[in-house]
Design an enzyme around this catalytic site. Structure first.
Site, PDB file in Angstrom:
ATOM      1  N   HIS A   1      -1.190  -5.818   1.744  1.00 46.57           N
ATOM      2  CA  HIS A   1      -2.379  -6.653   1.658  1.00 46.57           C
ATOM      3  C   HIS A   1      -2.048  -7.960   0.941  1.00 46.57           C
ATOM      4  O   HIS A   1      -1.270  -7.963  -0.025  1.00 46.57           O
ATOM      5  CB  HIS A   1      -3.491  -5.933   0.895  1.00 46.57           C
ATOM      6  CG  HIS A   1      -4.440  -5.203   1.783  1.00 46.57           C
ATOM      7  ND1 HIS A   1      -4.661  -3.838   1.700  1.00 46.57           N
ATOM      8  CD2 HIS A   1      -5.242  -5.650   2.798  1.00 46.57           C
ATOM      9  CE1 HIS A   1      -5.558  -3.489   2.616  1.00 46.57           C
ATOM     10  NE2 HIS A   1      -5.926  -4.560   3.289  1.00 46.57           N
TER      11      HIS A   1
ATOM     12  N   CYS B   1      -7.940  -2.413   8.235  1.00 46.87           N
ATOM     13  CA  CYS B   1      -6.578  -2.398   7.680  1.00 46.87           C
ATOM     14  C   CYS B   1      -6.092  -0.971   7.449  1.00 46.87           C
ATOM     15  O   CYS B   1      -4.992  -0.589   7.865  1.00 46.87           O
ATOM     16  CB  CYS B   1      -6.528  -3.173   6.357  1.00 46.87           C
ATOM     17  SG  CYS B   1      -6.706  -4.957   6.521  1.00 46.87           S
TER      18      CYS B   1
ATOM     19  N   GLU C   1       0.820  -1.209   0.000  1.00 47.69           N
ATOM     20  CA  GLU C   1       0.000   0.000   0.000  1.00 47.69           C
ATOM     21  C   GLU C   1       0.863   1.272   0.000  1.00 47.69           C
ATOM     22  O   GLU C   1       1.844   1.370   0.722  1.00 47.69           O
ATOM     23  CB  GLU C   1      -0.929   0.019   1.219  1.00 47.69           C
ATOM     24  CG  GLU C   1      -1.915  -1.143   1.272  1.00 47.69           C
ATOM     25  CD  GLU C   1      -2.910  -1.124   0.128  1.00 47.69           C
ATOM     26  OE1 GLU C   1      -3.068  -0.066  -0.522  1.00 47.69           O
ATOM     27  OE2 GLU C   1      -3.543  -2.178  -0.100  1.00 47.69           O
TER      28      GLU C   1
END
Length: 204
Positions: free
Chosen positions: A170, A146, A83
């Site tokens: 992820h 998350c 991310e």
């Protein structure tokens, strides 16, 4: 280098969470691509909006790692996704494991709209692919727990630990988990997910 790495407990009716299952398989020690010795400290996180920030803060304060890497499940994604940004938003129809639902509330009142990962995101993705594991840069960590955890980690680093690095990865469903769904879902073997995570960590 000391790396604090977390995975999540199962949620949403699932029996397992591949983020924690893969993290728990990682070696305690390894060598980075730069030849630096790395030591992992592994912790499972609860799927809780209200508690994840305080829990990760306690881990960081106690262990003072050089780097914090949090890992979570993203069902529907086909590979390892590192991310790039966390947004200041809690917004998902699904409740967390404590039954809490948020619809448009900020993670931190008055905080910036987004916080960028303090990790070599593209180098990590490249290393993952070179290890034979599908990977890509992601520009959306969602707005569930998350993302909330990622935002908290980056906020802590910015305010209290300026020399620390941190971010979020992820992972997809693991194969056995995906097989239980009525519709076909992308998945990877758990060993492959762990290999991809290790490749990402070696690029730190």
């Amino acid at each position: 280098m000391k790396i604090l790495i977390t995975g999540f407990a199962p949620f949403g009716g699932e029996a397992v969470n591949p983020s924690w299952e893969a993290v728990s398989r990682l070696p305690e020690q390894f060598q980075t691509s730069k030849g630096e010795a790395a030591v992992l400290s592994k912790h499972q996180m609860p799927v809780s909006y209200n508690r994840c920030g305080q829990i990760i803060e306690d881990f960081i304060r106690r262990e003072l790692p050089d780097c914090v890497v949090c890992v979570g499940q993203a069902g529907g994604r086909a590979g390892i996704e590192v991310e790039q940004i966390a947004i200041n938003l809690k917004d998902a129809q699904s409740p967390d494991n404590e039954g809490t639902v948020f619809s448009g509330e900020p993670v931190t009142q008055g905080g910036p709209d987004g916080r960028f990962a303090r990790l070599p995101v593209r180098d990590m993705v490249k290393a993952c692919r070179e290890a034979g594991v599908p990977g890509r840069v992601s520009f959306s960590a969602g707005a569930y727990v998350c993302n909330c955890l990622m935002y908290h980690v980056l906020e802590l680093i910015e305010k209290r630990y300026p020399d620390m690095r941190g971010g979020f990865i992820h992972v997809p469903y693991e194969c056995g988990q995906a097989a239980l769904h009525d519709k076909i879902k992308p998945s990877l073997p758990l060993a492959t997910i762990a290999d991809g995570l290790l490749a990402c960590l070696k690029a730190l």
